[in-house]
Every structure is written in structure tokens, then in C-alpha cells.
Design a protein around this motif. Structure first.
Motif, PDB file in Angstrom:
ATOM      1  N   PRO A  48       0.750  -1.461   0.315  1.00 22.56           N
ATOM      2  CA  PRO A  48       0.462  -0.003  -0.255  1.00 22.56           C
ATOM      3  C   PRO A  48       1.315   1.268   0.218  1.00 22.56           C
ATOM      4  N   ALA A  49       0.512   1.873   0.213  1.00 29.11           N
ATOM      5  CA  ALA A  49       0.812   3.559  -0.542  1.00 29.11           C
ATOM      6  C   ALA A  49       0.547   4.481   0.570  1.00 29.11           C
ATOM      7  N   GLU A  50       1.922   5.102   1.092  1.00 28.70           N
ATOM      8  CA  GLU A  50       1.019   5.663   2.402  1.00 28.70           C
ATOM      9  C   GLU A  50       0.970   7.793   2.053  1.00 28.70           C
ATOM     10  N   CYS A  51      -0.267   8.081   2.122  1.00 29.78           N
ATOM     11  CA  CYS A  51      -0.309   8.844   2.101  1.00 29.78           C
ATOM     12  C   CYS A  51       0.397   9.924   2.986  1.00 29.78           C
ATOM     13  N   PRO A  52       1.162  10.923   1.602  1.00 25.62           N
ATOM     14  CA  PRO A  52       1.430  12.587   2.122  1.00 25.62           C
ATOM     15  C   PRO A  52       1.172  13.145   3.345  1.00 25.62           C
ATOM     16  N   ALA A  53      -0.262  13.319   3.157  1.00 24.33           N
ATOM     17  CA  ALA A  53      -0.688  14.340   4.089  1.00 24.33           C
ATOM     18  C   ALA A  53      -1.523  13.597   5.198  1.00 24.33           C
ATOM     19  N   CYS A  54      -1.992  12.889   5.162  1.00 24.99           N
ATOM     20  CA  CYS A  54      -2.376  11.382   6.161  1.00 24.99           C
ATOM     21  C   CYS A  54      -2.317  10.960   7.036  1.00 24.99           C
ATOM     22  N   HIS A  55      -0.745  10.454   6.021  1.00 23.16           N
ATOM     23  CA  HIS A  55      -0.370   8.568   6.587  1.00 23.16           C
ATOM     24  C   HIS A  55      -0.486   7.549   6.854  1.00 23.16           C
ATOM     25  N   ARG A  56      -2.438   7.296   6.193  1.00 20.79           N
ATOM     26  CA  ARG A  56      -2.581   6.195   5.798  1.00 20.79           C
ATOM     27  C   ARG A  56      -2.485   5.939   5.092  1.00 20.79           C
ATOM     28  N   ASN A  57      -2.226   4.377   4.529  1.00 19.17           N
ATOM     29  CA  ASN A  57      -2.361   3.092   3.925  1.00 19.17           C
ATOM     30  C   ASN A  57      -3.618   3.097   2.764  1.00 19.17           C
ATOM     31  N   SER A  58      -3.349   3.436   1.387  1.00 19.62           N
ATOM     32  CA  SER A  58      -4.169   3.452   0.469  1.00 19.62           C
ATOM     33  C   SER A  58      -2.894   2.472  -0.678  1.00 19.62           C
ATOM     34  N   PRO A  59      -4.370   1.700  -1.354  1.00 22.21           N
ATOM     35  CA  PRO A  59      -3.889   0.931  -2.436  1.00 22.21           C
ATOM     36  C   PRO A  59      -3.020   0.925  -3.637  1.00 22.21           C
ATOM     37  N   ALA A  60      -2.231   0.779  -3.994  1.00 18.89           N
ATOM     38  CA  ALA A  60      -1.237   1.614  -4.679  1.00 18.89           C
ATOM     39  C   ALA A  60      -1.616   2.089  -6.126  1.00 18.89           C
ATOM     40  N   ARG A  61      -2.556   0.932  -6.055  1.00 17.62           N
ATOM     41  CA  ARG A  61      -3.308   1.481  -7.726  1.00 17.62           C
ATOM     42  C   ARG A  61      -3.502   2.662  -8.087  1.00 17.62           C
ATOM     43  N   LEU A  62      -3.876   3.480  -6.575  1.00 19.94           N
ATOM     44  CA  LEU A  62      -5.109   4.840  -6.738  1.00 19.94           C
ATOM     45  C   LEU A  62      -4.174   5.861  -6.581  1.00 19.94           C
TER      46      LEU A  62
END
Length: 119
Positions: free
Chosen positions: A88-102
Motif C-alpha cells: 500500500p502507498a502511504e499518503c503524504p498528507a494523512c499518513h494512512r495506507n491506500s492501495p498503490a493502484r489509486l
């Protein structure tokens, strides 16, 4: 009383017909999607085969070297399973993980760093 029963039964028949039509439509869409995916797979297989023969013929790369590299790439996610799964990709703003495809965070909408090979 019979009139009410007939109306009730007709309503149930109409609903069953509607559901049947919706299921047929969904099945048709699924068949079309499978057909498209098969065509894409065939095209990718042709491209891979062409690239492999170019590598073999122009650069004198052996099949063993090629297969070894396939296994190395396969293991980049820690598993030799024929797939490469991106973490998963870590969001630079909220630091939560989202699927890397998004392209953007599923929580806050901030843009994510894109990996061009994310599945």
C-alpha cells in the motif's frame, strides 16, 4: 379475494422477470469483459514473446538468464508466486495506507506517489 391474489401473483411474476432480465444483462456484461480481458492477455503474450525473441536474438541472452530474471522480479514482493503485489502507498498528507493502484488517498483525497507498474 381472487382478484387480489391474481394481482399479487402477477406482481411477483413481474418482479421475477425483472430480476431475470437484470441477471441476463449482468451476465452479458461479464462475458464481454472476459472477452476484452482475453484479447488484452493475447496481445500482452504476443508482445512478451516478441520482446523475448528480440532479447535472445539481438543480445544473446539465454533462456536460463531470462527465467532467472523473471524469478527475481517475482520475488520482489517476498513471494515466488507468479505475481508482483505492490505494498500500500502511504499518503503524504494523512499518513494512512491506500492501495498503490489509486491516484489519490481514499481517506483525504491527497495525490499519492504513482508507481507505473502498480496493479
Amino acid at each position: 379475494m381472487n382478484l387480489f391474489w391474481e394481482c399479487h401473483q402477477q406482481r411477483r411474476i413481474d418482479e421475477a422477470n425483472r430480476q431475470s432480465n437484470a441477471a441476463h444483462f449482468t451476465a452479458r456484461e461479464a462475458r464481454n469483459e472476459v472477452r476484452k480481458l482475453r484479447n488484452q492477455c493475447d496481445t500482452l503474450l504476443l508482445a512478451c514473446e516478441s520482446l523475448w525473441t528480440l532479447l535472445r536474438d539481438k543480445l544473446d541472452i539465454s533462456e536460463e538468464e531470462f527465467l532467472q530474471r523473471i524469478n527475481e522480479v517475482d520475488q520482489t514482493d517476498g513471494q515466488l508466486d507468479g505475481c508482483v503485489r505492490k505494498p500500500p502507498a502511504e499518503c503524504p498528507a494523512c499518513h494512512r495506507n491506500s492501495p498503490a493502484r489509486l491516484a489519490q488517498c481514499m481517506y483525504c483525497g491527497a495525490p499519492l506517489q504513482r508507481d507505473p507498474f502498480a496493479s
